[in-house]
Design a protein around this motif. Structure first.
Motif, short mmCIF file in Angstrom:
data_model
loop_
_atom_site.label_atom_id
_atom_site.label_comp_id
_atom_site.label_asym_id
_atom_site.label_seq_id
_atom_site.Cartn_x
_atom_site.Cartn_y
_atom_site.Cartn_z
N PRO A 195 30.83 41.64 43.16
CA PRO A 195 30.52 40.08 42.72
C PRO A 195 29.60 39.78 41.46
O PRO A 195 28.89 41.01 40.92
CB PRO A 195 29.68 39.88 43.73
N THR A 196 29.71 38.61 41.23
CA THR A 196 29.15 38.48 39.33
C THR A 196 28.48 36.94 39.43
O THR A 196 29.02 36.31 40.23
CB THR A 196 30.01 38.79 38.37
N THR A 229 43.38 32.60 47.81
CA THR A 229 42.89 33.71 47.06
C THR A 229 43.63 34.68 46.25
O THR A 229 44.70 35.06 46.85
CB THR A 229 41.51 34.36 47.08
N PHE A 230 43.46 35.60 44.82
CA PHE A 230 44.21 36.01 44.29
C PHE A 230 43.51 37.61 44.13
O PHE A 230 42.59 37.60 44.34
CB PHE A 230 44.26 35.21 42.88
N PRO A 231 44.68 37.76 44.11
CA PRO A 231 43.99 39.39 44.20
C PRO A 231 43.57 40.32 42.31
O PRO A 231 44.07 40.91 41.83
CB PRO A 231 45.02 40.95 44.55
N ILE A 232 42.28 38.97 42.08
CA ILE A 232 42.37 39.13 40.31
C ILE A 232 40.58 39.97 40.85
O ILE A 232 40.13 40.11 41.66
CB ILE A 232 42.72 38.03 39.94
N GLN A 233 40.68 40.79 39.26
CA GLN A 233 39.20 41.70 39.54
C GLN A 233 38.22 40.35 38.06
O GLN A 233 39.19 39.54 37.25
CB GLN A 233 39.12 42.88 39.60
N PHE A 234 37.21 41.22 37.83
CA PHE A 234 36.66 40.66 36.44
C PHE A 234 36.34 41.98 36.13
O PHE A 234 35.62 43.10 36.83
CB PHE A 234 34.89 40.07 37.34
#
Length: 241
Positions: A195-196, A229-234
């Motif tokens: 989490p960001t 939701t998308f399986p995207i990361q930061f």
């Protein structure tokens, strides 16, 4: 000293002077950028934690083609600078398992910043900047995978350590619309492994107008909504210089 050697020495000296000049200019530009960034002041009242990325399950009138940064306190609908389909078209073309959002490096802080009142920003609630980042083992790339990204003005390079191909694209002044917490926050298919933080910033806020800006930032869409939701990361880099 032979004439040819003198010429070579002269060329080398000129190159050194030129390179030194470029480095000096880059340092000056960087210092000016940092000085300008320092004029933006965070309003900690609005700090939030992004836990997922997705899109509205049903299109929202007036905020079309937006991606959603789902926060614990609120949601943040982010549109392309032209409020067109750019985000959706990119996400339709890319392998999301290898796709990331990365904050623009500034303030020595590893989090996203929403700037209220930024010049050129078309949203009263602020704009965000990010780097779109695609990074995949070269041997796993599908045919024309990077070529498709290059049509969206990504810059792609291979040969990174571990046999990686990387494509990136910088995006500035993306309009943000604040919304309530997503309705399906407890049943999201994908959540960020890390989490960001996201923070709101105002440019040299005057105390007499600070409250007005705060109220604008707190005026979300009236209706909550579900997201897909998308399986995207930061990519969050600590200790940015």
């Amino acid at each position: 000293m032979p004439a040819k050697l003198i010429a070579k020495v002269g060329i080398a000296a000129a190159l050194n002077i030129s390179l030194s000049g470029c480095i000096a200019v880059e340092k000056l530009d960087y210092q000016l950028m940092r000085q300008e960034d320092a004029k933006w002041v965070a309003d900690e009242q609005f700090t939030d934690t992004i836990i997922a990325v997705g899109k509205p399950a049903v299109p929202i009138q007036g905020v079309e083609h937006a991606i959603v940064f789902a926060g614990e306190k609120r949601s943040y609908l982010v549109q392309s600078a032209n409020r067109d389909r750019e985000f959706m078209d990119i996400l339709d073309q890319v392998d999301l398992s290898y796709f990331y959002f990365k904050p623009m490096p500034a303030f020595n802080a590893p989090y996203f910043r929403i700037r209220i009142g930024e010049q050129g920003c078309t949203s009263e609630q602020g704009c965000i900047a990010t780097i779109l980042w695609f990074e995949k083992p070269t041997h796993l790339l599908a045919a024309n995978e990077t070529a498709k990204l290059e049509t969206f003005d990504f810059t792609c390079h291979d040969g990174f350590a571990g046999g990686i191909t990387r494509c990136t694209k910088d995006l500035w002044r993306l309009p943000v619309t604040v919304a309530p917490v997503v309705k399906n926050i407890d049943s999201l298919a994908y959540r960020l492994p890390q989490p960001t933080t996201v923070k709101f910033y105002s440019y040299q806020p005057d105390k007499t107008i600070a409250e007005e800006k705060r109220l604008k930032a707190l005026m979300p869409l009236a209706k909550a909504f579900d997201i897909i939701t998308f399986p995207i990361q930061f990519i969050i880099v600590k200790g940015i210089d």
